[in-house]
Design an enzyme around this catalytic site. Structure first.
Site, PDB file in Angstrom:
ATOM      1  N   TYR A  33      -0.506 -19.006  -1.257  1.00  0.00           N
ATOM      2  CA  TYR A  33      -1.094 -17.602  -1.102  1.00  0.00           C
ATOM      3  C   TYR A  33      -2.108 -17.514  -2.158  1.00  0.00           C
ATOM      4  CZ  TYR A  33      -1.528 -12.568  -0.891  1.00  0.00           C
ATOM      5  OH  TYR A  33      -2.050 -11.229  -0.772  1.00  0.00           O
TER       6      TYR A  33
ATOM      7  N   SER B  47      -6.946 -10.748  -3.301  1.00  0.00           N
ATOM      8  CA  SER B  47      -5.574 -10.491  -3.906  1.00  0.00           C
ATOM      9  C   SER B  47      -5.883 -10.641  -5.409  1.00  0.00           C
ATOM     10  CB  SER B  47      -4.555 -11.434  -3.310  1.00  0.00           C
ATOM     11  OG  SER B  47      -3.353 -11.071  -4.168  1.00  0.00           O
TER      12      SER B  47
HETATM   13  P1  NDP Z   1       1.299  -6.616   6.079  1.00  0.00           P
HETATM   14  O1  NDP Z   1       2.366  -7.719   6.090  1.00  0.00           O
HETATM   15  O2  NDP Z   1       2.139  -5.197   5.980  1.00  0.00           O
HETATM   16  O3  NDP Z   1       0.485  -6.477   7.436  1.00  0.00           O
HETATM   17  C1  NDP Z   1      -0.302  -7.952   7.789  1.00  0.00           C
HETATM   18  C2  NDP Z   1      -1.158  -7.550   8.944  1.00  0.00           C
HETATM   19  O4  NDP Z   1      -1.700  -8.838   9.068  1.00  0.00           O
HETATM   20  C3  NDP Z   1      -0.043  -6.971  10.059  1.00  0.00           C
HETATM   21  O5  NDP Z   1      -0.797  -6.306  10.673  1.00  0.00           O
HETATM   22  C4  NDP Z   1       0.004  -8.587  10.959  1.00  0.00           C
HETATM   23  O6  NDP Z   1       0.142  -8.044  12.389  1.00  0.00           O
HETATM   24  C5  NDP Z   1      -1.417  -8.969  10.724  1.00  0.00           C
HETATM   25  N1  NDP Z   1      -1.437 -10.573  10.787  1.00  0.00           N
HETATM   26  C6  NDP Z   1      -0.640 -11.570  10.247  1.00  0.00           C
HETATM   27  N2  NDP Z   1      -0.439 -12.679  10.822  1.00  0.00           N
HETATM   28  C7  NDP Z   1      -1.527 -12.684  11.923  1.00  0.00           C
HETATM   29  C8  NDP Z   1      -2.164 -13.642  12.643  1.00  0.00           C
HETATM   30  N3  NDP Z   1      -1.831 -14.663  12.881  1.00  0.00           N
HETATM   31  N4  NDP Z   1      -2.752 -12.760  13.658  1.00  0.00           N
HETATM   32  C9  NDP Z   1      -3.426 -11.686  13.668  1.00  0.00           C
HETATM   33  N5  NDP Z   1      -2.616 -10.918  12.926  1.00  0.00           N
HETATM   34  C10 NDP Z   1      -2.002 -11.117  11.784  1.00  0.00           C
HETATM   35  O7  NDP Z   1       0.494  -6.822   4.872  1.00  0.00           O
HETATM   36  P2  NDP Z   1      -0.409  -5.770   3.851  1.00  0.00           P
HETATM   37  O8  NDP Z   1      -0.905  -4.843   4.870  1.00  0.00           O
HETATM   38  O9  NDP Z   1       0.207  -5.888   2.583  1.00  0.00           O
HETATM   39  O10 NDP Z   1      -1.690  -6.931   3.721  1.00  0.00           O
HETATM   40  C11 NDP Z   1      -2.924  -6.942   4.266  1.00  0.00           C
HETATM   41  C12 NDP Z   1      -3.935  -7.872   3.686  1.00  0.00           C
HETATM   42  O11 NDP Z   1      -3.873  -7.161   2.192  1.00  0.00           O
HETATM   43  C13 NDP Z   1      -3.464  -9.289   3.790  1.00  0.00           C
HETATM   44  O12 NDP Z   1      -4.516 -10.093   3.575  1.00  0.00           O
HETATM   45  C14 NDP Z   1      -2.585  -9.275   2.097  1.00  0.00           C
HETATM   46  O13 NDP Z   1      -2.997 -10.702   1.615  1.00  0.00           O
HETATM   47  C15 NDP Z   1      -3.607  -8.435   1.369  1.00  0.00           C
HETATM   48  N6  NDP Z   1      -3.047  -8.277   0.199  1.00  0.00           N
HETATM   49  C16 NDP Z   1      -1.876  -7.113   0.344  1.00  0.00           C
HETATM   50  C17 NDP Z   1      -1.557  -6.618  -1.013  1.00  0.00           C
HETATM   51  C18 NDP Z   1      -0.292  -5.600  -1.147  1.00  0.00           C
HETATM   52  O14 NDP Z   1       0.066  -5.335  -2.268  1.00  0.00           O
HETATM   53  N7  NDP Z   1       0.460  -5.258   0.023  1.00  0.00           N
HETATM   54  C19 NDP Z   1      -2.027  -7.215  -2.365  1.00  0.00           C
HETATM   55  C20 NDP Z   1      -3.276  -7.948  -2.291  1.00  0.00           C
HETATM   56  C21 NDP Z   1      -3.577  -8.581  -1.039  1.00  0.00           C
HETATM   57  P3  NDP Z   1       1.206  -8.986  13.099  1.00  0.00           P
HETATM   58  O15 NDP Z   1       2.374  -9.244  12.436  1.00  0.00           O
HETATM   59  O16 NDP Z   1       1.313  -7.959  14.348  1.00  0.00           O
HETATM   60  O17 NDP Z   1       0.387  -9.918  13.802  1.00  0.00           O
END
Ligand code: NDP
Length: 253
Positions: free
Chosen positions: A156, A143
């Site tokens: 985070y 990130s």
């Molecule tokens: P979302 O919140 O849209 O998606 C997060 C995903 O992670 C979901 O599919 C969720 O599925 C899964 N997840 C969370 N906790 C768990 C768990 N304990 N076990 C299994 N799956 C889990 O976030 P983003 O798509 O935005 O983020 C994806 C990645 O990108 C993350 O690592 C985030 O930190 C990173 N990121 C995002 C940015 C952005 O601008 N959007 C910027 C920088 C980094 P479920 O809830 O069904 O378990």
């Protein structure tokens, strides 16, 4: 060789949290490049929907990455029933927006558990197979908060900064086995996590927008395309990189 070096035909990828947002964008891009993809997450309905949209080469497994005792059997089951994992994308992650002074120890621990400790555990178990096969590509999702200071995301930011340490350390141990480890540092990408973080905070949104040299937020496919490149033979000599995909936000004044 031509564009074949970018092809992922015959490869199998595991994308944690692949049902929505950036993970779904990555899964789509990997499939388009020819890979088969296994997505995981905690919510079955979301995963089911995603797999039916992604098509026949996509599979889902309900899994909470924080239940670490289940990780070895998750990897064993995939390898036995679907195939050898060539590509691991550690995408699943959670966010917590609060001032440092309002961040409790349990909030901090929850973030570290998901974004760092579970990522290490999955990586170690996948790498057991990859190292033995002398082949594999591991991609972490970092990130901007791992590259510079951002207020109200202390836990985070620490979890994502630690991803750099993880990449660096693993490169020193895995490279001799032809297993590459890289990270993508997404900028501000349109997803639920991003919208939740900025929707009710117009000054924050403006500050972010001013920082992005290309003047617009990213799309999940932008991260997907970078993941295809890093997974493919086109990147066969690339390991240990933290690749910002951020419209120039990292360097913009
Ligand atoms: P979302 O919140 O849209 O998606 C997060 C995903 O992670 C979901 O599919 C969720 O599925 C899964 N997840 C969370 N906790 C768990 C768990 N304990 N076990 C299994 N799956 C889990 O976030 P983003 O798509 O935005 O983020 C994806 C990645 O990108 C993350 O690592 C985030 O930190 C990173 N990121 C995002 C940015 C952005 O601008 N959007 C910027 C920088 C980094 P479920 O809830 O069904 O378990």
């Amino acid at each position: 060789m031509g564009l074949d070096v970018f092809s992922l035909k015959g490869r199998l990828a595991l994308v944690t949290g692949g049902g929505v947002g950036i993970g779904l964008g990555i899964s789509k891009a990997l499939l388009e490049a020819g890979a088969r993809v296994v997505i995981t997450g905690r919510r079955e309905e979301i995963l089911k929907e995603a797999v039916s949209a992604l098509g026949k080469n996509a599979y889902y497994i309900v899994n909470d990455i924080t239940e670490k005792e289940k990780i070895p059997s998750l990897i064993e089951d995939i390898e036995k029933n679907i195939g050898a994992i060539d590509i691991l994308v550690n995408n699943a992650g959670i966010h917590h927006k609060a001032w440092a002074q309002d961040t409790s120890d349990s909030d901090f621990e929850r973030i570290i558990q998901t974004n760092l400790l579970s990522v290490f555990s999955i990586t170690r178990e996948c790498a057991r197979k990859m190292l033995a096969r002398r082949s594999g590509s591991i991609i972490m999702i970092g990130s901007m908060a791992g590259l510079f200071g951002i207020d109200r995301v202390v836990a985070y930011g620490v979890s994502k900064t630690a991803i750099t340490g993880l990449v660096n350390a693993l490169v020193t141990e895995y490279s001799q086995y032809n297993v590459r480890v890289n990270a993508i540092a997404p900028g501000w990408i349109e997803s639920n996590m991003f919208l939740n973080a900025v929707e009710k905070d117009p000054p924050r949104k403006e500050k972010i927008t001013n920082r992005i040299a290309m003047d617009h937020f990213g799309k999940t496919e932008d991260i997907g395309n970078a993941a295809v490149f890093l997974s493919s033979d086109a990147a066969k000599y690339i390991t240990g990189v933290i690749l910002p995909v951020d419209g120039g936000a990292t360097v913009n004044f």
